[in-house]
Design an enzyme around this catalytic site. Structure first.
Site, PDB file in Angstrom:
ATOM      1  N   GLU A 388       0.790  -1.235   0.000  1.00  0.00           N
ATOM      2  CA  GLU A 388       0.000   0.000   0.000  1.00  0.00           C
ATOM      3  C   GLU A 388       0.821   1.284   0.000  1.00  0.00           C
ATOM      4  OE1 GLU A 388      -2.897  -0.237   3.126  1.00  0.00           O
ATOM      5  OE2 GLU A 388      -4.260  -1.347   1.845  1.00  0.00           O
ATOM      6  N   GLU A 461      -6.672  -7.826  -0.492  1.00  0.00           N
ATOM      7  CA  GLU A 461      -7.289  -7.592   0.819  1.00  0.00           C
ATOM      8  C   GLU A 461      -8.694  -7.068   0.614  1.00  0.00           C
ATOM      9  OE1 GLU A 461      -5.238  -5.163   3.759  1.00  0.00           O
ATOM     10  OE2 GLU A 461      -3.304  -5.789   2.926  1.00  0.00           O
TER      11      GLU A 461
HETATM   12  C1  GAL Z   1      -4.809  -2.585   4.941  1.00  0.00           C
HETATM   13  C2  GAL Z   1      -3.394  -3.019   5.290  1.00  0.00           C
HETATM   14  C3  GAL Z   1      -3.366  -4.135   6.294  1.00  0.00           C
HETATM   15  C4  GAL Z   1      -4.315  -3.854   7.408  1.00  0.00           C
HETATM   16  C5  GAL Z   1      -5.674  -3.680   6.831  1.00  0.00           C
HETATM   17  C6  GAL Z   1      -6.735  -3.504   7.868  1.00  0.00           C
HETATM   18  O1  GAL Z   1      -4.844  -1.317   4.449  1.00  0.00           O
HETATM   19  O2  GAL Z   1      -2.725  -3.410   4.152  1.00  0.00           O
HETATM   20  O3  GAL Z   1      -2.075  -4.320   6.781  1.00  0.00           O
HETATM   21  O4  GAL Z   1      -3.911  -2.714   8.083  1.00  0.00           O
HETATM   22  O5  GAL Z   1      -5.665  -2.535   6.013  1.00  0.00           O
HETATM   23  O6  GAL Z   1      -7.966  -3.542   7.255  1.00  0.00           O
END
Ligand code: GAL
Length: 743
Positions: A388, A461
């Site tokens: 990210e 994710e």
């Molecule tokens: C994302 C990140 C993860 C975690 C997640 C929580 O943005 O890559 O490491 O923080 O959010 O939802």
């Protein structure tokens, strides 16, 4: 021939650093005796100060020289030290390493003496801004210490540094194995060597190839190709067939060095229209995994690392995992190879890109990750972006270049949340958090990539911070949490341009105060930190053929007043059964079928019951029975008591045999259950673990149940014998489990 010794035992440790510790005659009287993997500080379960483990410490080990090492080279190999290490032998600095997730080796030979030798490691576990992922904020903790295994390796002055065994022509009848052998010749003369590569299946020789080469002084690399390989079994998710590769170097029958690794013949590629394994399209359903555990953070031994892979594959029925956000334990990856779990592995980092010096460490991370892991068939993709982060053309051009040069057999990815970001990788890997309960489930890949056509694309994710959920949260929230995972997995599978969906995340994890629920926990897992399932875990766990295991998990506590407005409807039942019959008070009240129309993307959609006369608020509430039917047969039953009462403290250990090495450990789970075996999620009594024999507890001896259950880990002391463990709460005493501890 090389000799490798596990070097985990007999370390001395102190949680501070003074330069005088380096001196070989320093009297380390106040030091504690520890075994590696070791956490520099044991932490509470939650509400601690994350600065507590961020300090510089000292590890020291005294060992004796063995005369058989004369004329050899002696290395100490560290699998991982968080985050910066300096290694001294007999007072002399021999090397250092930046980065807490990748291995490094230090040549001890220059300072080795006959008799006693004193190895001292200065371990800096502060969040140094010159080392990724540090320099800004991070949503996880990078626990300190020498937290992965250490080895002592004795080799010939001409030795094999690494081996990359590449299966080729995998989908052809006659396959090929191209093995690149990296040789280090530390003598000042060129050496003529025979390199022999053996391919073995279950110990017997399949094929063999030899090359005679001249290895100049210094480093060199040679390829040995074995072609015409017939009757090779492919590696895949269902049949993870593994072959051993043994490489030796030497001359005329005498072997100077040997190197063993394990491979699988498979072709794995992400295309614009899906992920293909051995030419067949497979939808990857995965979760992100952090490698952390309560109390000791990262410092868990092989068995516990391997168990996580088993949980992902067999309890959560996944076929893929992302090692967010760093290279993970070699033991975890070994197990992924053995059980057929596809892995997306990435370099350490979280949103922040540092200066030039920092980037140099990141390039090394790419190198060290790939050189460590290139033989794992489970790994199909290298993540070469800082998770990210913003675009940085030059930086990511270089990380991609390094990855492709080292490993031309795998694609690169780089996880981002940006639309239209600089696409330098082979696969656009996107964290798509658009779903927040409403109609929008996922973005269209082409809208995200802003490319003319669809490109290889994965969702790396979703969910996470959009809907943090505790295992002991209110029922409606737990159900909605599960449904969000279902909706996104379903939508991803229905989109022909999405190859994979990795939910955030597998397990709750400790984090910094500026993330999570303020108690230093992000409750984003489908399981808690002890790997005990929430309802969302049951959605994943139900995605398995009922012939393997029938699953039937009604997403309810079966109470009349838990949900807003009373009752249990709509009642979602995560199941792989053809139908579910419901009995109330012993009487059948209906048969219900999976919502196949609504969820066409997942193999086993849940049953959703919208109408059912279950009871009358305050007046009538019945015992319930849910019966799973497959092929007309009743295959499984789940019962609920109308009036649950705590009945028993159950105890269950993951293993009943451990190794007496002082680091081997296993999880023991305790649950207070009612009369029909269900956890009582609002029971938070004190629990005390009673342990005797050759084991100790990881974490506290007295704690509270968290939502009716908790686990602890039991570690061996190094002595052979038996460990006896039981739990005692205010009302109950569990049975005693005996764990055998053997050398
Ligand atoms: C994302 C990140 C993860 C975690 C997640 C929580 O943005 O890559 O490491 O923080 O959010 O939802």
């Amino acid at each position: 021939m090389r000799e490798t010794f596990v070097f985990n035992q007999g370390w001395e440790y102190t949680p501070e650093w003074k330069d005088e510790f380096i001196a070989p005659d320093f009297q380390a009287d106040g030091f504690e005796r520890v075994t590696i993997p070791h956490a520099n500080k044991e932490l509470p379960y939650n509400y601690f100060n994350e600065k507590d483990y961020q300090f510089i410490s000292c590890y020291r080990k005294v060992f004796n020289y063995d005369p058989s090492w004369n004329g050899k080279k002696v290395f100490v190999d560290f699998d991982a030290v968080m985050a910066y290490a300096e290694v001294y032998l007999n007072g002399e600095l021999l090397g250092s390493h930046k980065g807490g997730y990748t291995p490094f080796s230090i040549d001890l030979t220059p300072a080795l003496t006959e008799g006693e030798n004193v190895l001292v490691v200065k371990v800096d576990s502060t969040e140094r801004p010159d080392i990724p992922p540090f320099g800004y904020v991070i949503d996880y903790l990078c626990y300190g210490g020498i937290y992965r295994d250490v080895y002592l390796r004795v080799v010939d002055p001409v030795y094999i540094q690494n081996v990359f065994a590449k299966p080729k022509k995998v989908l052809e009848q006659e396959k090929e194995l191209e093995t690149t052998v990296y040789i280090s010749n530390t003598t000042d003369k060129a050496q003529t060597l025979d390199i022999t590569v053996k391919l073995l299946w279950e110990g017997s020789l399949v094929a063999e190839g030899t090359e005679t080469v001249t290895a100049e002084s210094g480093k060199s690399q040679f390829d040995v190709v074995i072609s015409g390989l017939k009757d090779i079994l492919l590696w895949d998710i269902d049949n993870p067939n593994l072959y051993n590769v043994e490489v030796t170097i030497g001359e005329e029958g005498s072997v100077r060095d040997s190197f063993k690794t394990r491979i699988g013949f498979r072709e794995a590629v992400v295309k614009a229209d899906g992920f293909y394994l051995n030419g067949e399209k497979v939808m990857l359903r995965g979760l992100n995994r952090h490698q952390s555990f309560p109390y000791v953070g990262y410092a868990m031994p092989a068995r516990v690392q391997r168990k996580d892979a088993d949980i992902l594959k067999y309890e959560l029925c996944l076929n893929a995992v992302r090692t967010s956000h760093y290279p993970q334990s070699p033991h975890f990856l070994d197990r992924c190879d053995e059980i057929g779990l596809m892995v997306f592995e990435e370099i350490p980092g979280w949103q922040h890109i540092g200066d030039e010096e920092w980037k140099q460490v990141s390039y090394e991370d790419v190198r060290e990750m790939i050189e460590r892991d290139w033989n794992h068939p489970s790994i199909f993709l290298w993540g070469v972006r800082i998770n990210e982060s913003q675009d940085d053309h030059e930086f990511y051009k270089e990380t991609n270049r390094i990855a492709r040069e080292l490993d031309p057999t795998r694609q690169t990815g780089g996880v981002r949340y940006l639309e239209g970001s600089d696409f330098l990788e082979d696969v656009y890997t996107m964290n798509d958090f658009i779903h927040s309960g409403g109609e929008r489930i996922l973005r269209d890949p082409k809208f995200v990539t802003r490319t003319e056509d669809y490109v290889p694309y994965m969702v790396t994710e979703f969910n996470g911070h959009m809907y943090p959920t505790k295992r002991f949260d209110q029922e409606e929230r737990l159900v909605e949490h599960a449904m969000r995972h279902l909706r996104v997995q379903n939508a991803a599978a229905l989109d022909p341009h999405i190859s994979a969906a990795f939910g955030w995340c597998a397990f709750d994890y400790n984090t910094h105060y500026d993330f999570g629920s303020g108690d230093r926990i992000c409750y984003h897992g489908v399981m808690d930190m002890f790997r005990i399932p929430k309802m969302a875990a049951h959605f994943y766990g139900s995605q398995v053929d009922p012939k393997v295991k029938p699953v039937l998990e009604p997403a309810t506590l079966w109470t009349l007043g838990e949900r807003g407005g009373a009752g249990v409807l709509p009642l979602v039942i995560f199941t792989n059964c053809d139908s579910v019959k419901v009995k109330l008070h012993g009487k059948e009240v209906g048969e219900f079928y999976p919502a196949k129309e609504k969820y066409q993307g997942v193999p086993y959609p849940p049953v959703v019951i919208r109408e059912l006369k279950t009871g009358i608020w305050g007046v009538q509430w019945y015992d319930a029975e849910f019966i799973g039917i497959v092929d007309g047969e009743e295959v499984t039953v789940k019962k609920f008591a109308a009036a649950p009462v705590p009945t028993k403290l159950e105890i269950e250990a993951d293993d009943t045999t451990l190794i007496a090495d002082g680091s081997d450990a296993t999880r023991v789970v305790f649950k207070v259950v009612d009369q029909v075996g269900n956890i009582l999620p609002y029971l938070n009594e004190v629990i005390e673990f009673e342990i005797e024999g050759s084991g100790t507890l990881i974490g506290p001896k007295v704690t509270g149940l968290i939502g009716g259950c908790i686990a602890t880990w039991v570690r061996t002391t190094g002595e052979e014998g038996t460990i006896k463990i039981k739990g005692v709460t205010t009302r109950f005493e569990s049975e005693t489990i005996e764990i055998e501890v053997k050398k």
